[in-house]
Design a protein around this motif. Structure first.
Motif, PDB file in Angstrom:
ATOM      1  N   LEU B  34      17.757 -44.530  33.884  1.00 39.02           N
ATOM      2  CA  LEU B  34      18.725 -45.713  33.612  1.00 39.02           C
ATOM      3  C   LEU B  34      19.794 -45.631  32.043  1.00 39.02           C
ATOM      4  N   VAL B  35      18.756 -44.940  31.279  1.00 36.13           N
ATOM      5  CA  VAL B  35      19.117 -44.980  29.819  1.00 36.13           C
ATOM      6  C   VAL B  35      19.770 -43.584  29.570  1.00 36.13           C
ATOM      7  N   ARG B  38      23.871 -41.856  31.328  1.00 38.65           N
ATOM      8  CA  ARG B  38      25.030 -42.542  30.829  1.00 38.65           C
ATOM      9  C   ARG B  38      24.808 -43.077  29.442  1.00 38.65           C
ATOM     10  N   PRO B  40      26.873 -44.145  26.525  1.00 37.25           N
ATOM     11  CA  PRO B  40      28.127 -44.483  25.827  1.00 37.25           C
ATOM     12  C   PRO B  40      27.602 -45.127  24.543  1.00 37.25           C
ATOM     13  N   GLY B  41      26.435 -45.417  24.528  1.00 35.33           N
ATOM     14  CA  GLY B  41      26.030 -45.931  23.441  1.00 35.33           C
ATOM     15  C   GLY B  41      25.745 -47.580  23.522  1.00 35.33           C
ATOM     16  N   GLU B  42      25.182 -48.062  22.334  1.00 31.50           N
ATOM     17  CA  GLU B  42      24.935 -49.437  22.370  1.00 31.50           C
ATOM     18  C   GLU B  42      26.308 -50.228  22.531  1.00 31.50           C
ATOM     19  N   ARG B  43      26.134 -51.466  23.287  1.00 33.27           N
ATOM     20  CA  ARG B  43      27.120 -52.202  23.554  1.00 33.27           C
ATOM     21  C   ARG B  43      27.064 -53.601  22.893  1.00 33.27           C
ATOM     22  N   ASN B 159      21.495 -60.876  24.880  1.00 32.58           N
ATOM     23  CA  ASN B 159      21.382 -60.358  26.157  1.00 32.58           C
ATOM     24  C   ASN B 159      22.686 -60.948  26.985  1.00 32.58           C
ATOM     25  N   ARG B 174      31.838 -56.529  26.551  1.00 32.31           N
ATOM     26  CA  ARG B 174      31.056 -55.709  25.834  1.00 32.31           C
ATOM     27  C   ARG B 174      31.899 -54.451  25.399  1.00 32.31           C
TER      28      ARG B 174
ATOM     29  N   GLN C 106      16.638 -58.483  33.399  1.00 28.23           N
ATOM     30  CA  GLN C 106      18.013 -58.670  33.710  1.00 28.23           C
ATOM     31  C   GLN C 106      18.840 -57.380  33.228  1.00 28.23           C
ATOM     32  N   ASN C 107      18.808 -57.127  32.103  1.00 27.08           N
ATOM     33  CA  ASN C 107      19.482 -55.749  31.690  1.00 27.08           C
ATOM     34  C   ASN C 107      19.302 -54.650  32.556  1.00 27.08           C
ATOM     35  N   VAL C 108      18.035 -54.701  33.129  1.00 24.67           N
ATOM     36  CA  VAL C 108      17.649 -53.343  33.832  1.00 24.67           C
ATOM     37  C   VAL C 108      18.468 -53.573  35.236  1.00 24.67           C
ATOM     38  N   LEU C 110      21.157 -55.252  35.683  1.00 26.07           N
ATOM     39  CA  LEU C 110      22.587 -55.008  35.605  1.00 26.07           C
ATOM     40  C   LEU C 110      22.874 -53.600  35.375  1.00 26.07           C
ATOM     41  N   ALA C 111      22.110 -52.812  34.910  1.00 21.59           N
ATOM     42  CA  ALA C 111      22.326 -51.625  34.677  1.00 21.59           C
ATOM     43  C   ALA C 111      22.271 -50.708  35.971  1.00 21.59           C
ATOM     44  N   ILE C 112      21.348 -51.248  36.977  1.00 19.30           N
ATOM     45  CA  ILE C 112      21.143 -50.622  38.270  1.00 19.30           C
ATOM     46  C   ILE C 112      22.462 -50.948  39.046  1.00 19.30           C
ATOM     47  N   TYR C 117      27.864 -50.904  32.997  1.00 19.11           N
ATOM     48  CA  TYR C 117      27.030 -51.381  32.009  1.00 19.11           C
ATOM     49  C   TYR C 117      26.088 -50.442  31.709  1.00 19.11           C
ATOM     50  N   ALA C 118      25.992 -50.007  30.145  1.00 14.96           N
ATOM     51  CA  ALA C 118      25.044 -49.155  29.906  1.00 14.96           C
ATOM     52  C   ALA C 118      23.817 -49.740  29.457  1.00 14.96           C
ATOM     53  N   LEU C 119      22.627 -49.353  29.918  1.00 16.21           N
ATOM     54  CA  LEU C 119      21.527 -49.990  29.635  1.00 16.21           C
ATOM     55  C   LEU C 119      21.265 -49.686  28.178  1.00 16.21           C
ATOM     56  N   PRO C 120      21.227 -50.575  27.131  1.00  9.75           N
ATOM     57  CA  PRO C 120      20.751 -50.108  25.700  1.00  9.75           C
ATOM     58  C   PRO C 120      19.229 -49.572  25.874  1.00  9.75           C
TER      59      PRO C 120
END
Lengths: 580, 187, 434, 343
Positions: B34-35, B38, B40-43, B159, B174, C106-108, C110-112, C117-120
């Motif tokens: 997931l990381v 893609r 594009p960096g932190e949002r 978050n 974001r 939730q971030n995970v 959302l990334a899926i 949305y890019a997962l930080p």
């Protein structure tokens, strides 16, 4: 190191009473701090920036009195005071929070101290676990899961009951409906109903011959039921199947009613309110017209109504509003009165207004599914009060409209003009009729014109077959068969012409006054006076009265004829006349 | 399951180890997937000024007592008006900085004379609470040079921003942390 | 999602932005020389996401390693308490409880579900690190790293045992909460866990009144009931509980062979100590019947859950802003409500077609229908699994910590005579002096 | 601890836990994360223009007689020619309509138009950002003038038979040209010697119109004034005051558009609380054409033009419509006299 230190410390460490007292003191401190903070938070918020109504009040006072120097100074002082109070409060809150935090930490620490001092030596449990105990535990665990499920289901039901997405069903349904071909009643079905002002064709002709010819409102003879109508208005009943539709309005309220044909019970009332862009009124309206002069129309699935303020609304047969819009109050000195008509999937609205040279008169057609405008035709005519009809002449559908100075025929599906005849004048209220292949248009300021509806362009000089000038009506529309044309004035003069030639056959003064238009049932002509006296005549070249019946209540609306029944709207009641 | 005693322990242990390895691979690999593909960096959260309707929710829905949203001023768009509708009431009593004439409830806008007829308006960020009142005034009559932005040295970058959840106009977006502002730009 | 209309909005903004663009090209006043345009306030303020996030992740990893060592290697309750306080101070009060692994779920998701949305990296690490550590060392994260757990552990002064049967049932709630949170993220509605985080307001010293009361109430409950949020609400705890069943090493009450002294029976405030099986096992036949019935009932439970979930779809759908907006606009158009709201005004200002809004809402509803049905099946499955676990019998000879329930707090260490004995032998002479 | 003590402790704990549970449930139920309760800010935080909107009904002496869609995504300017044809510029084009609003033609432009004027001879002058282009009556491009300055931004043009006035909002000047494009002189620049305070143009709105008295009327939005200049560039007089009252100009920079009625009165349009009003040549308020209740609140400003019959043609950029107003009795648009046959 002081050798006594550790032992004192150890003694203190296990002094449960000291621990409890410390816990009490620190707990009380924390609780009082918390309560004070909470109280401060609640009470103080009135002085907060967050609620600064006072300054706003002072500022509006200053706007009313711009030279009041004292007021200015007061605003400045209040402003400064509020600001100071706010920052003082923030500072106090900050201090208070740290005090609370410290208090809580001390309290928790002393609790831990207390727990340590009071700790008991671990003791084995009372009994070894047994198989029976384990079985009991298993069982109660099952039951507790079941109980939790029941509680969750209950909470869920309570939650689900509070929200539904019925609106989305209807919205999406409307969108899909607008994409799909419209669901329309077949013409033969429409012919059996009374879907608009003056019946299926707008000609005041009953499809049924078995309707009563005698009744008495005072004795109730021949009256199946009568039921009060909430708001008295002059629009006429419309019938589809076992439902009767009316509308009623005052300056502020606008309502559509649905009655049960079997019992007369009011099934539902559709309120037309909160229409975007709608305004109450208008103020300067003639009392005789009222706020709901236009008769409603139905397509067999929905009923449509328009009011004096140009609120146009569609309800389904269960009384739910499907759509509504406001067209803007027309410039109409007596009040808007033209009734609606449904042609295929179009709801056609006469929006004539002002004077011919104003170029403001229009006819509009709306999609019955969603109320969107399908066509919009500007007309060079004045305000009018008559209701258009759609005729089929030589296989072509024509929308016949009357207004000073033109009779204009349009293609009802596009609003394109087919022909026009310059034969009207002044205020036009009688609606046109079609009989014997001729369009008959009339009003007091002009004449009765019989127009052959097969021309194009301006047909004034070429297609007017005959003209007549006696007994011209000002409100009631004519009634016509292939042989005879009847005109009825408000003052009760009934005039009969021969349809084909325009020859005057007779004139008869009935000594009554009329607003309702005459209706044709087979070989009989029904006239209903403003006092509720119905005259039934034989249709023919001479005046032959067959009988009179009295309703006992004033009538301004035209009757609706169905199988064995007549529905008449009196000033206050809706009557169903018929045999049981 | 009383076959406990007859089953050799290693089998259970082996299965557990296998499951554990699969789990570890799943968690680690999933997160990495997931990381990685893609980046594009932190949002970070920001307000799109074109969509913002200055409803005032920014002042009260932030998790911070003093909101991370504050008014900013794009000077290059400013008309330097003598009668600034972001600074003065819609119908000011007088064009002075006295409290009765001033729009900002917290007095966060500073008015400074530059040269006739121009005045400079700056935001005192210590006083601004992000209510957006001046934004409305400036947008309605003027150039819209005052608008709300998330001030990133205050924002906790939660978050899900709790103001975003309460935003009526979907103006919260974001944006890349490298360019954390959505300035109204002079081009 | 909330977002089908967002691209359209952007398009409209671009199309209608012509006038605004013209305004922006307009030159500012021509000042006399010497005046230069000031820099827009906050122009220099950078986003503070990047570096801080990596430091946080490093601190998290370090704390996890330390907690694992303290719980399993050192077996030090005191060390865990101190570490917990440290975590409370750092992740809680210093970093304001955000980002936390509980919310990172939730971030995970959302990334899926949302390709935009890019997962930080920080969120990914916060999600994965505690899970991985739990997989190998048990729930050391819960013991001393999670600030939410630490704040509850601090107030736990007078533990009262929750009956086992009740704890079993309540233990289902986190799974449903997790499912609901995933559903709401996957549909683009909201971050449920963050919106209803009970303690984050305390960490920030700025909670609203309602959430302050909620958090305070949980802390008051927490004085008597050990860690109520962790055990009966925390969705991440549900995940950790599942993972910890597979853990490589985990807390054992005794460092060596259990002598079955039964002293530790009441030691655990979280009900995680399982007792040895009775000497005389119950009738195997009855147990097997119950197991078979439960197995057969499992699909039924899942079906019932599906029905219940489907019935709750409209209620869940109302958590979504677009659905609420569509409803509001529809009601306004239908004349069923008076006036407009900021939301409906803002929508109308975009000039988008109503039909598009309704269609977007309709598409969302379909997602909710599916999602809530799955949620229902999941809840049914969780209930069935609990019943299965109740029915499954396993012979235990010792007092053991249930791997799923044990929070590795180390309280039981003190109760074990074997441990005390070993502690005495290992203790340093200075401490042993008195 | 005794058994009884233990039980009562448990009971007390149970009670406390129960009460806390209730409090927690209530608190969660009351929590409002979606902004349902609004911003909860006090009244002083609301930007209220409600009190400024109403206009005395007896001042409204115009009624909207027709409206039609301009058919442009971003309509920017409007003009009426001697034959009462209505021209609208926007979307890199000029489109024109009959006096009744029927589309009559369109011509594409090379850039985004900012203003438009159609002279008595039918020649169009179109402002395209920094420069002016001239088109013959048939729509063929006749000339493109060079920009006056680096920052030129043309927002209005007025064509007199022997002079073309160009409002350059970027340079904050009115530029006087001869019809052949030769620059004659700037007007309106700050000049202490001639007592000209200078045009203050905070945003790209600067309009002008040729008065019937031979004086050029120029808006000075930053000073909330209309100024009258002679063709030599002398400031003859100025009028206008800032304020929310209907006879003043509201907001930071108004009026934004001007037109001249056949009798010499000025039509002035304001942005913000969009208003169109008619003022006597010396500035006294004569009446109001339309207020914010009709035109809305917007920062765009409605361009106005007047046709030969005295109708006021208003370009409503928010509704993207052309609205045509005609004189009407005060208080409404209802026509009063009609036939009398109805009972």
């Amino acid at each position: 190191m002081n050798p006594r230190g550790p032992s004192l410390f150890a003694a203190l460490k296990s002094d449960a009473r000291a621990a409890a007292r410390t816990a009490l003191v620190t707990g009380a401190f924390a609780a009082i701090t918390a309560a004070a903070l909470l109280a401060y938070h609640v009470r103080g918020s009135a002085e907060d920036f967050i609620d600064s109504a006072e300054i706003a009040d002072l500022k509006s006072a200053l706007a009313a009195d711009p030279d009041n120097g004292a007021l200015k100074i007061e605003i400045q002082e209040r402003d400064l005071a509020i600001r100071r109070a706010y920052f003082a409060k923030l500072a106090r809150l900050d201090r208070g929070i740290y005090l609370l935090l410290g208090g809580v930490l001390a309290f928790v620490g002393s609790l831990a101290w207390m727990a340590f001092a009071r700790r008991a030596a671990p003791k084995p449990g009372a009994a070894e676990p047994t198989a029976a105990a384990e079985a009991r535990a298993t069982l109660s665990a099952r039951w507790s899961v079941a109980a939790l499920a029941v509680i969750a289901a209950g909470l869920g039901a309570a939650w689900a009951g509070r929200s539904d997405l019925a609106f989305l069903d209807r919205a999406v349904q409307a969108i899909e409906e607008a994409k799909a071909p419209p669901v329309l009643a077949p013409p033969e079905e429409i012919a059996k109903q009374w879907p608009r002002f003056r019946g299926p064709g707008g000609l005041g002709v009953s499809a049924y011959l078995n309707v009563p010819a005698e009744w008495n409102g005072a004795s109730g003879a021949g009256i199946l039921w009568k039921t009060p109508v909430p708001i008295s208005s002059d629009n006429s009943p419309v019938v589809w199947g076992d439902r009767i539709f009316l509308s009623g309005a005052t300056k502020k309220r606008r309502e559509v009613y649905c009655f049960d044909a079997a019992t007369g019970a009011l099934l539902w009332t559709g309120k037309v309110e909160r229409v975007p862009g709608s305004k109450d009124g208008p103020d300067d309206i003639m009392e005789d017209t009222g706020y709901a002069a236009p008769t409603v129309a139905t397509c067999g699935r929905r009923v449509y109504a328009i009011f004096a303020n140009a609120d146009l609304a569609a309800f389904d047969f269960d009384g739910r509003r499907v759509w509504a819009r406001n067209l803007g109050v027309p410039e109409n000195n007596y009040g808007y009165a033209a009734s609606l008509l449904v042609y295929r999937h179009l709801l056609i609205v006469s929006y004539d207004q002002a004077k011919p040279e104003d170029n403001k008169s229009r006819f509009l057609a709306f999609d019955i599914r969603n109320g969107k405008t399908v066509w919009d035709t500007v007309r060079p005519v004045a305000a009018s009060w008559d209701t258009p009809i759609v005729i089929t002449h030589a296989g072509v559908d024509q929308l016949i409209t009357c207004s000073n100075p033109f009779v204009i025929a349009y293609a009802p599906d596009t609003g394109r003009e087919l022909w026009r005849a310059d034969c009207l004048n002044d205020d036009v209220a009688p609606s046109p009729v079609y009989a014997g292949g001729l369009v008959l248009a009339v009003n007091t300021g002009a004449q009765l014109s019989a127009i052959k509806p097969d021309g194009t362009g301006d047909v004034t000089k070429t297609h007017i077959l005959w003209l007549a000038e006696d007994g011209l009506p000002d409100i009631a529309s004519p009634a016509a068969t292939d042989d005879y044309v009847y005109l009825l004035t408000t003052h009760g003069l009934l005039t009969c012409y021969e349809t084909k030639t325009g020859k005057l056959l007779y004139e008869e003064d009935t000594d009554l006054s009329f607003n309702a238009s005459p209706s044709i049932v087979g070989d009989k002509l029904y006239l209903i006076s403003t006092k509720g006296v119905a005259i039934i005549l034989r249709i023919g070249p001479t005046y032959e009265e067959l009988g009179r019946s009295e309703l006992g209540e004033g009538v301004h609306a035209s009757p609706a004829f169905q199988d064995g029944r007549i529905y008449i709207r009196g000033k206050k009641h809706l009557y169903c006349i018929g045999a049981r | 399951m009383s076959d406990h005693e007859t089953t050799p322990i290693p089998r259970r242990g082996f299965m557990r180890a296998a499951a554990r390895a699969a789990c570890a691979l799943g968690i680690g690999g999933g997160a990495a997937y997931l990381v990685a593909p893609r980046t594009p960096g932190e949002r970070v959260w920001q307000i799109d000024p074109e969509k913002c309707i200055a409803c005032g929710n920014c002042a009260t829905y932030c998790v911070l007592r003093e909101s991370a949203v504050k008014c900013v001023h794009s000077f290059a768009m400013c008309g330097y008006c003598e009668l600034c509708t972001g600074f003065f009431n819609p119908s000011p009593n007088d064009l002075t900085t006295a409290a009765e004439n001033v729009l900002c409830p917290t007095g966060a806008i500073v008015r400074r004379f530059v040269e006739d007829p121009y005045f400079e308006y700056t935001i005192d960020q210590n006083l601004c609470i992000g209510c957006g009142k001046c934004v409305k005034g400036c947008k309605m009559f003027g150039n819209g040079s005052l608008y709300l932005q998330v001030i990133h040295d205050r924002c906790l970058n939660c978050n899900q921003c709790s103001i975003a959840a309460a935003c009526p106009s979907e103006a919260w977006v974001r944006v890349p942390a490298a360019r954390p502002h959505l300035w109204k730009k002079v081009t | 999602m909330r977002f089908p209309i967002v691209p359209t909005l952007a398009l409209v903004a671009i199309l209608s932005g012509g006038r605004a663009a013209a305004e922006q090209r307009f030159p500012p006043p021509d000042f006399s020389p010497g005046y230069s345009l000031p820099v827009t306030e906050a122009q220099g303020a950078p986003a503070r996401a990047d570096a801080r996030g990596y430091i946080d992740a490093a601190v998290l990893a370090g704390a996890l390693a330390l907690a694992s060592y303290l719980a399993l290697g050192r077996r030090s309750r005191r060390g865990l308490v101190l570490l917990g306080l440290g975590s409370l101070a750092y992740f809680g009060f210093y970093r304001h409880g955000c980002i936390c692994p509980v919310g990172a779920v939730q971030n995970v998701v959302l990334a899926i579900t949302d390709p935009g949305y890019a997962l930080p990296l920080t969120a990914a690490l916060f999600f994965a690190l505690p899970l991985l550590f739990t997989l190998f060392f048990g729930r050391a994260f819960c013991a001393a790293v999670c600030p939410l757990g630490a704040v509850q552990d601090v107030v736990l002064a007078s533990p009262v045992a929750v009956p086992g049967w009740l704890a079993r049932a309540l233990g289902l709630v986190p799974f449903v909460y997790l499912g609901a949170a995933v559903l709401l993220v996957a549909t683009g509605s909201t971050f449920l866990i963050c919106r209803y985080d009970p303690f984050v307001g305390f960490f920030r010293l700025s909670a609203g009144l309602d959430l302050t009361i909620y958090g305070a109430a949980l802390l008051i409950i927490g004085v008597f009931v050990g860690r109520p949020y962790c055990r009966f609400l925390c969705p991440y705890g549900a995940l950790l509980g599942l993972v910890s069943r597979l853990s490589w090493r985990r807390v054992t009450i005794t460092p060596a062979e259990c002598v079955r002294c039964r002293l530790c029976e009441d030691a655990c405030p979280f009900g995680a100590i399982t007792t040895p099986s009775p000497e005389t096992p119950p009738a195997r036949r009855a147990g097997k019947t119950a197991l078979a019935v439960t197995l057969l009932a499992l699909p039924l439970l899942m079906g019932l859950g599906a029905l219940a979930g489907r019935a709750l779809s409209p209620a869940f759908a109302h958590t979504h802003a677009t659905i609420r907006l569509a409803e509001r606009v529809w009601l306004e158009e239908a004349g069923e409500v008076e006036g407009t709201t900021d939301q409906s005004d803002a929508f109308r200002a975009t000039g988008l077609a109503l039909d598009d809004l309704y269609l977007a809402a309709g598409a969302l509803r379909a997602r909710f229908d599916t999602g809530t049905t799955i949620l229902g099946v999941f809840a049914g499955l969780a209930a069935g699994a609990t019943l299965l676990r109740v029915s499954l019998r396993r012979t235990r000879r010792d007092y053991e910590a249930d791997p799923a329930l044990c929070l590795a707090c180390g309280r039981c260490y003190r109760y074990c005579p074997v441990e005390t004995d070993r502690g005495k032998r290992h203790r340093k002479p200075r401490e042993a002096a008195p | 601890m005794t058994a009884r003590g233990a039980i009562s402790t448990r009971a007390a704990a149970g009670l406390i836990v129960f009460l806390a549970l209730v409090a927690a449930v209530v608190a969660v139920a009351l929590h409002d994360p979606i902004g349902r309760r609004g911003n909860r800010l006090g009244r002083d935080f609301a930007y209220e223009t409600k009190d400024l909107r109403p206009i005395p009904p007896d001042l409204i002496r115009y009624a909207e007689r027709a409206a039609f869609d301009a058919g442009l995504a971003v309509p920017r300017a409007i003009a009426v020619d001697a034959g009462d044809k209505i021209y609208v510029a926007g979307d890199r084009a000029v489109v024109w309509f009959t006096t009744h609003g029927a589309p009559a033609g369109a011509r594409a432009l090379d850039g985004e138009p900012t203003c438009l004027a159609v002279g008595a001879d039918g020649t169009w002058h179109v402002g395209l950002g920094g420069h002016v282009e001239v088109f013959d009556p048939a729509g063929a491009r006749a000339a493109a003038w060079t920009p006056h300055g680096a920052r030129s931004y043309i927002t209005a043009i007025a064509a007199a038979p022997d002079a073309i006035f160009v409002a350059d909002a970027g340079e904050r000047l009115v530029l006087l040209y001869r019809p052949d494009g030769a620059f004659v002189r700037p007007i309106g620049g700050r000049d202490a010697a001639r007592a000209i305070p200078g045009l203050v143009v905070p945003s790209p709105f600067l309009d002008l119109a040729m008065g019937k008295d031979g004086l050029l009327r120029v808006t000075n939005p930053g000073r909330r004034k209309v100024e009258a200049y002679s063709l030599e560039g002398d400031l003859c007089f100025a009028w206008g005051e800032a304020g929310a009252a209907i006879d003043r100009f509201c907001g930071c920079c108004n009026p934004v558009h001007l037109a001249v009625l056949p009798d010499g009165a000025l039509v002035a349009a304001e942005k913000g609380l969009a208003t169109v009003k008619v003022c006597e040549p010396d500035g006294a308020l004569r009446c109001v054409v339309a207020g914010p209740d009709l035109l809305g609140e917007n920062a765009l400003g409605c361009d106005v033009a007047v046709d030969s019959r005295g109708r006021i043609v208003v370009l409503d950029p928010a509704a993207k419509k052309v609205r045509i107003f005609e004189p009407a009795p005060p208080g409404g648009s209802r026509s009063q006299e009609t036939g009398s046959a109805h009972e």
